[in-house]
Design a protein around this motif. Structure first.
Motif, mmCIF file in Angstrom:
data_model
loop_
_atom_site.group_PDB
_atom_site.id
_atom_site.type_symbol
_atom_site.label_atom_id
_atom_site.label_comp_id
_atom_site.label_asym_id
_atom_site.label_seq_id
_atom_site.Cartn_x
_atom_site.Cartn_y
_atom_site.Cartn_z
ATOM 1 N N ILE A 167 23.172 38.136 29.572
ATOM 2 C CA ILE A 167 24.428 38.509 30.213
ATOM 3 C C ILE A 167 25.548 37.902 29.376
ATOM 4 O O ILE A 167 25.552 36.691 29.101
ATOM 5 N N VAL A 168 26.475 38.741 28.946
ATOM 6 C CA VAL A 168 27.590 38.265 28.126
ATOM 7 C C VAL A 168 28.880 38.323 28.937
ATOM 8 O O VAL A 168 28.945 38.967 29.989
ATOM 9 N N SER A 169 29.895 37.647 28.463
ATOM 10 C CA SER A 169 31.177 37.599 29.165
ATOM 11 C C SER A 169 31.765 38.991 29.322
ATOM 12 O O SER A 169 31.620 39.858 28.442
ATOM 13 N N ALA A 170 32.454 39.212 30.429
ATOM 14 C CA ALA A 170 33.103 40.495 30.674
ATOM 15 C C ALA A 170 34.344 40.620 29.796
ATOM 16 O O ALA A 170 35.002 39.628 29.462
ATOM 17 N N GLY A 171 34.665 41.839 29.424
ATOM 18 C CA GLY A 171 35.908 42.089 28.694
ATOM 19 C C GLY A 171 35.886 41.728 27.232
ATOM 20 O O GLY A 171 36.953 41.583 26.611
ATOM 21 N N LEU A 172 34.716 41.564 26.647
ATOM 22 C CA LEU A 172 34.671 41.281 25.213
ATOM 23 C C LEU A 172 35.271 42.454 24.444
ATOM 24 O O LEU A 172 34.949 43.615 24.713
ATOM 25 N N PRO A 173 36.152 42.195 23.470
ATOM 26 C CA PRO A 173 36.798 43.297 22.753
ATOM 27 C C PRO A 173 35.827 44.120 21.919
ATOM 28 O O PRO A 173 36.106 45.261 21.581
ATOM 29 N N ASP A 192 26.971 42.958 30.619
ATOM 30 C CA ASP A 192 28.051 41.995 30.778
ATOM 31 C C ASP A 192 28.168 41.552 32.237
ATOM 32 O O ASP A 192 27.436 42.016 33.116
ATOM 33 N N GLU A 193 29.078 40.623 32.480
ATOM 34 C CA GLU A 193 29.233 40.022 33.811
ATOM 35 C C GLU A 193 29.585 41.045 34.887
ATOM 36 O O GLU A 193 29.329 40.814 36.068
ATOM 37 N N ASP A 194 30.191 42.152 34.498
ATOM 38 C CA ASP A 194 30.608 43.161 35.476
ATOM 39 C C ASP A 194 29.511 44.174 35.790
ATOM 40 O O ASP A 194 29.694 45.055 36.634
ATOM 41 N N PHE A 195 28.386 44.076 35.134
ATOM 42 C CA PHE A 195 27.291 45.020 35.370
ATOM 43 C C PHE A 195 26.745 44.797 36.778
ATOM 44 O O PHE A 195 26.496 43.657 37.192
ATOM 45 N N PRO A 196 26.558 45.862 37.547
ATOM 46 C CA PRO A 196 26.092 45.698 38.942
ATOM 47 C C PRO A 196 24.762 44.961 39.014
ATOM 48 O O PRO A 196 23.813 45.290 38.296
ATOM 49 N N THR A 197 24.694 43.951 39.869
ATOM 50 C CA THR A 197 23.474 43.137 39.955
ATOM 51 C C THR A 197 22.272 43.960 40.416
ATOM 52 O O THR A 197 21.142 43.726 39.972
ATOM 53 N N ALA A 198 22.505 44.916 41.309
ATOM 54 C CA ALA A 198 21.391 45.744 41.785
ATOM 55 C C ALA A 198 20.792 46.549 40.632
ATOM 56 O O ALA A 198 19.562 46.702 40.527
ATOM 57 N N SER A 199 21.647 47.038 39.758
ATOM 58 C CA SER A 199 21.172 47.806 38.600
ATOM 59 C C SER A 199 20.424 46.907 37.629
ATOM 60 O O SER A 199 19.409 47.314 37.039
ATOM 61 N N LEU A 200 20.924 45.661 37.471
ATOM 62 C CA LEU A 200 20.242 44.733 36.574
ATOM 63 C C LEU A 200 18.884 44.330 37.136
ATOM 64 O O LEU A 200 17.894 44.218 36.401
ATOM 65 N N GLU A 201 18.808 44.143 38.443
ATOM 66 C CA GLU A 201 17.520 43.817 39.077
ATOM 67 C C GLU A 201 16.497 44.914 38.817
ATOM 68 O O GLU A 201 15.307 44.643 38.569
ATOM 69 N N ALA A 202 16.953 46.156 38.844
ATOM 70 C CA ALA A 202 16.053 47.282 38.584
ATOM 71 C C ALA A 202 15.577 47.261 37.128
ATOM 72 O O ALA A 202 14.403 47.524 36.840
#
Length: 314
Positions: A167-173, A192-202
């Motif tokens: 997981i990387v920081s959100a908003g990286l240029p 990134d940090e904004d990626f939905p957790t439910a999707s990452l769990e899948a």
């Protein structure tokens, strides 16, 4: 009995020091005499690290590589011509020349290239200790994976046949190059940090059991990665980098270095050097002259995942 002092001519050399206006290049005089336990070193290169914060007027830098030029009368663990790195932070490595206590440095193998040796404090030391001390199984999940510590963890985990979820920081240029770079280094999944957790769990269901969560950034994903590994008992927070609250156990590289024996430090350096030689660990870096290091660190043109290395005399 007073320590014996070895005389030498007084020299001034370039250094990068901290000030209220920011980092600035300055000229410093090197002490004319060496105490029995001291060594005169000529720095070849220096790298950025999480331990570079210093008081105003102090020379910056914890990570670097230097050549031993002269020994104090009591120094037995080194010889002239040895290449050395600091074994404690805050010694002020962003300089051309300096006098250090011999017990605060360690000789390194000739196999380590300049940029590799100059960035050991940036990430490889932390990654090596975490994987060696916590011994995760099957896979790890990391936040702040774009950092030097994160990159080193991904590569060292891959060398141990461990999968990495990053997981990387959100908003990286430059998000796309970061994803591509981490996957090149061995990551299985990068979001990134904004990626939905439910999707990452899948996504991570196909990874299997994740044995360790490494909280580098201290960002909002900290609680999520701890949940993934079954709670804080399988979570470690990297002190000195995580900005939020600690989760699980805390790993401090400074503490480890202060307690480890010379033999333990030498073994860690040897392990990392062998990984560099084998190609299991690479250093993504950009080299600049030491005098241009402050400007390079602030540049909007910084390349994704690349540590800036200042070269003395370049």
């Amino acid at each position: 009995m007073a320590a014996r002092l070895i005389g030498r001519r007084s020299l001034s050399s370039l250094a990068i020091a901290s000030s209220k206006e920011g980092l600035k290049a300055t000229k410093l005089k090197t002490p004319e005499k060496l105490a029995a336990s001291e060594v005169l070193v000529s720095f070849q290169a220096c790298g950025e690290s999480p331990f570079d914060k210093v008081a105003d007027g102090s020379v910056v830098g914890s990570s670097g590589v230097a050549l031993v030029k002269k020994l104090g009368a009591g120094v037995k663990n080194l010889k002239e011509g040895d290449r050395v790195i600091p074994t404690k932070p805050g010694l002020g490595t962003w300089r051309e020349e300096g006098v250090l206590v011999s017990s605060d440095v360690a000789a390194i193998p000739e196999s380590l290239k300049l940029e590799q040796a100059a960035t050991l404090w940036s990430g490889p030391f932390t990654a090596h200790r975490i994987l060696t001390d916590y011994k995760p199984q099957n896979a790890i999940i990391i936040n702040g994976a774009e950092t030097a510590a994160g990159q080193s963890l991904v590569q060292m985990a891959s060398a141990k046949n461990l999968k990495s979820v990053c997981i990387v920081s959100a908003g990286l240029p430059s998000f796309a190059p970061v994803v591509e770079g981490l996957k090149y280094l061995g990551a299985e999944i990068v979001v990134d940090e904004d990626f939905p957790t439910a999707s990452l769990e899948a996504l991570i269901q196909d990874i299997g059991k994740i044995g360790l969560a490494v909280n580098i950034s201290g960002a909002k994903s900290g609680k999520f990665i701890a949940k993934v590994v079954g709670g804080e008992k399988n979570t470690v927070t990297v002190e000195g980098q995580a900005t939020g609250s600690n989760l699980g156990s805390a790993f401090s590289l400074i503490d480890w270095m202060s307690k480890a024996s010379a033999a333990e430090k030498a073994k860690m350096i040897e392990d990392i050097a062998e990984m560099h030689v084998s190609g299991e660990l690479i250093t993504l870096s950009r080299t600049v002259p030491l005098s241009r290091l402050p400007a390079a660190l602030d540049s909007i043109e910084r390349m994704p995942l690349r540590t800036i290395v200042g070269i003395a005399g370049m």
